[in-house]
Motif scaffolding. Structure first.
Motif, PDB file in Angstrom:
ATOM      1  N   ARG A   1       8.671   3.417  -7.300  1.00 47.20           N
ATOM      2  CA  ARG A   1       7.218   3.584  -7.320  1.00 47.20           C
ATOM      3  C   ARG A   1       6.778   3.606  -8.788  1.00 47.20           C
ATOM      4  O   ARG A   1       7.605   3.596  -9.694  1.00 47.20           O
TER       5      ARG A   1
ATOM      6  N   ILE B   1       3.857  -1.303  -3.788  1.00 42.53           N
ATOM      7  CA  ILE B   1       4.033  -1.291  -2.338  1.00 42.53           C
ATOM      8  C   ILE B   1       4.821  -0.075  -1.886  1.00 42.53           C
ATOM      9  O   ILE B   1       4.565   0.488  -0.811  1.00 42.53           O
ATOM     10  N   ASN B   2       5.774   0.406  -2.689  1.00 40.00           N
ATOM     11  CA  ASN B   2       6.518   1.601  -2.288  1.00 40.00           C
ATOM     12  C   ASN B   2       5.663   2.856  -2.371  1.00 40.00           C
ATOM     13  O   ASN B   2       5.906   3.824  -1.629  1.00 40.00           O
TER      14      ASN B   2
ATOM     15  N   THR C   1       2.730   2.935  -1.368  1.00 39.10           N
ATOM     16  CA  THR C   1       2.107   2.916  -0.044  1.00 39.10           C
ATOM     17  C   THR C   1       3.123   3.177   1.058  1.00 39.10           C
ATOM     18  O   THR C   1       2.905   4.026   1.937  1.00 39.10           O
ATOM     19  N   TRP C   2       4.240   2.483   1.038  1.00 41.44           N
ATOM     20  CA  TRP C   2       5.229   2.555   2.118  1.00 41.44           C
ATOM     21  C   TRP C   2       5.738   3.982   2.332  1.00 41.44           C
ATOM     22  O   TRP C   2       5.892   4.449   3.469  1.00 41.44           O
ATOM     23  N   ARG C   3       6.020   4.705   1.236  1.00 42.45           N
ATOM     24  CA  ARG C   3       6.564   6.065   1.369  1.00 42.45           C
ATOM     25  C   ARG C   3       5.583   7.009   2.050  1.00 42.45           C
ATOM     26  O   ARG C   3       5.993   8.013   2.640  1.00 42.45           O
TER      27      ARG C   3
ATOM     28  N   TYR D   1       3.918   6.223   4.685  1.00 44.70           N
ATOM     29  CA  TYR D   1       4.018   5.988   6.122  1.00 44.70           C
ATOM     30  C   TYR D   1       5.407   6.249   6.692  1.00 44.70           C
ATOM     31  O   TYR D   1       5.528   6.538   7.877  1.00 44.70           O
ATOM     32  N   ASP D   2       6.457   6.152   5.872  1.00 45.09           N
ATOM     33  CA  ASP D   2       7.782   6.394   6.444  1.00 45.09           C
ATOM     34  C   ASP D   2       8.372   7.749   6.051  1.00 45.09           C
ATOM     35  O   ASP D   2       9.289   8.232   6.713  1.00 45.09           O
TER      36      ASP D   2
ATOM     37  N   LEU E   1       1.036  -7.057   0.776  1.00 47.43           N
ATOM     38  CA  LEU E   1       1.541  -6.778   2.115  1.00 47.43           C
ATOM     39  C   LEU E   1       1.151  -7.944   2.999  1.00 47.43           C
ATOM     40  O   LEU E   1      -0.005  -8.362   3.016  1.00 47.43           O
TER      41      LEU E   1
ATOM     42  N   GLN F   1       1.421  -2.161  10.503  1.00 44.15           N
ATOM     43  CA  GLN F   1       1.337  -2.524   9.085  1.00 44.15           C
ATOM     44  C   GLN F   1      -0.083  -2.833   8.654  1.00 44.15           C
ATOM     45  O   GLN F   1      -0.427  -2.590   7.492  1.00 44.15           O
TER      46      GLN F   1
ATOM     47  N   TRP G   1      -1.634   0.019   7.012  1.00 43.04           N
ATOM     48  CA  TRP G   1      -1.251   0.330   5.631  1.00 43.04           C
ATOM     49  C   TRP G   1      -2.287  -0.136   4.615  1.00 43.04           C
ATOM     50  O   TRP G   1      -2.307   0.344   3.480  1.00 43.04           O
TER      51      TRP G   1
ATOM     52  N   VAL H   1       7.046  -7.094   3.651  1.00 40.49           N
ATOM     53  CA  VAL H   1       7.140  -6.698   2.239  1.00 40.49           C
ATOM     54  C   VAL H   1       8.142  -7.561   1.487  1.00 40.49           C
ATOM     55  O   VAL H   1       7.822  -8.142   0.446  1.00 40.49           O
TER      56      VAL H   1
END
Length: 215
Positions: free
Chosen positions: A61, A87-88, A90-92, A94-95, A130, A137, A140, A187
């Motif tokens: 990140r 993008i990470n 954002t991704w972190r 959600y997961d 994305l 997705q 996101w 991604v």
């Protein structure tokens, strides 16, 4: 001022897994198997004295880039620095539920760009992107889109070249008829996605005369 490759000899790419692309981190010359290697093939063919460096690390990140910025970026003394990260961040959310606000993202990004500018590097900013595969997705985008806007503001603030990768790759996905043809999980890019990004980078920097292999 338009940022062009010109006489830049040391070109460094920073970012996350999309830039990393499986490079051997124990080998300073390893470029991975993605857009960086495609760009490097063209740049070094045009000027054998030019050195291309890849310092992307999967999962990073913007705060991770800031933590390793001196050693992995500034100490390398790049003439031209290309950065893609976000993008990470954002991704972190959600997961893992790990939230980096858009304000924190822009703060850290501005800090590292300021250091690179002060060191004399020309800057290229590649938007995080994305290519959504499903409704989950698409959700996101609420988190990612403000980061894309932040990158655009920073490009103007730092007089950097801007590669609008989000629109570019989503357009390519529509033309391909399947988003997974460009980004297998929304991604991580496929070979076609990497080729699309590399070709756009070369055009942006005025280095696209005669296509590199795979571009």
């Amino acid at each position: 001022m338009s940022v062009k490759l010109g006489n830049c000899v040391r070109v460094l790419f920073q970012g996350d897994s999309i830039t990393d692309a499986g490079r051997d981190r124990g080998d300073d010359s390893s470029l991975g198997n993605g857009y960086v290697s495609l760009v490097a093939e063209k740049l070094t063919a045009a000027n054998p004295a030019r050195r291309v460096l890849n310092r992307g690390i999967a999962g990073n990140r913007v705060a991770d880039l800031r933590a390793r910025w001196q050693q992995d970026t500034l100490d390398a003394g790049p003439d031209l620095l290309s950065v893609m990260v976000g993008i990470n961040d954002t991704w972190r959310r959600y997961d893992e539920g790990a939230v980096t606000t858009a304000e924190e993202y822009e703060r850290d990004y501005r800090a590292i760009l300021g250091q690179a500018r002060d060191a004399g590097a020309r800057l290229v900013l590649v938007e995080p992107f994305l290519v959504p595969l499903d409704a989950n997705q698409w959700a996101w985008r609420e988190d990612l889109d403000p980061r894309i806007h932040a990158v655009r503001r920073l490009a103007a603030e730092f007089d950097a070249a801007l590669l609008a990768a989000d629109g570019l790759l989503n357009q390519a996905a529509r033309e391909a008829g399947d988003p997974a043809a460009i980004a297998r999980d929304g991604v991580h890019l496929t070979p076609a996605g990497h080729a699309c990004l590399a070709a756009a980078w070369l055009r942006l920097l005025g280095a696209d005369t005669g296509a590199a292999a795979g571009v």
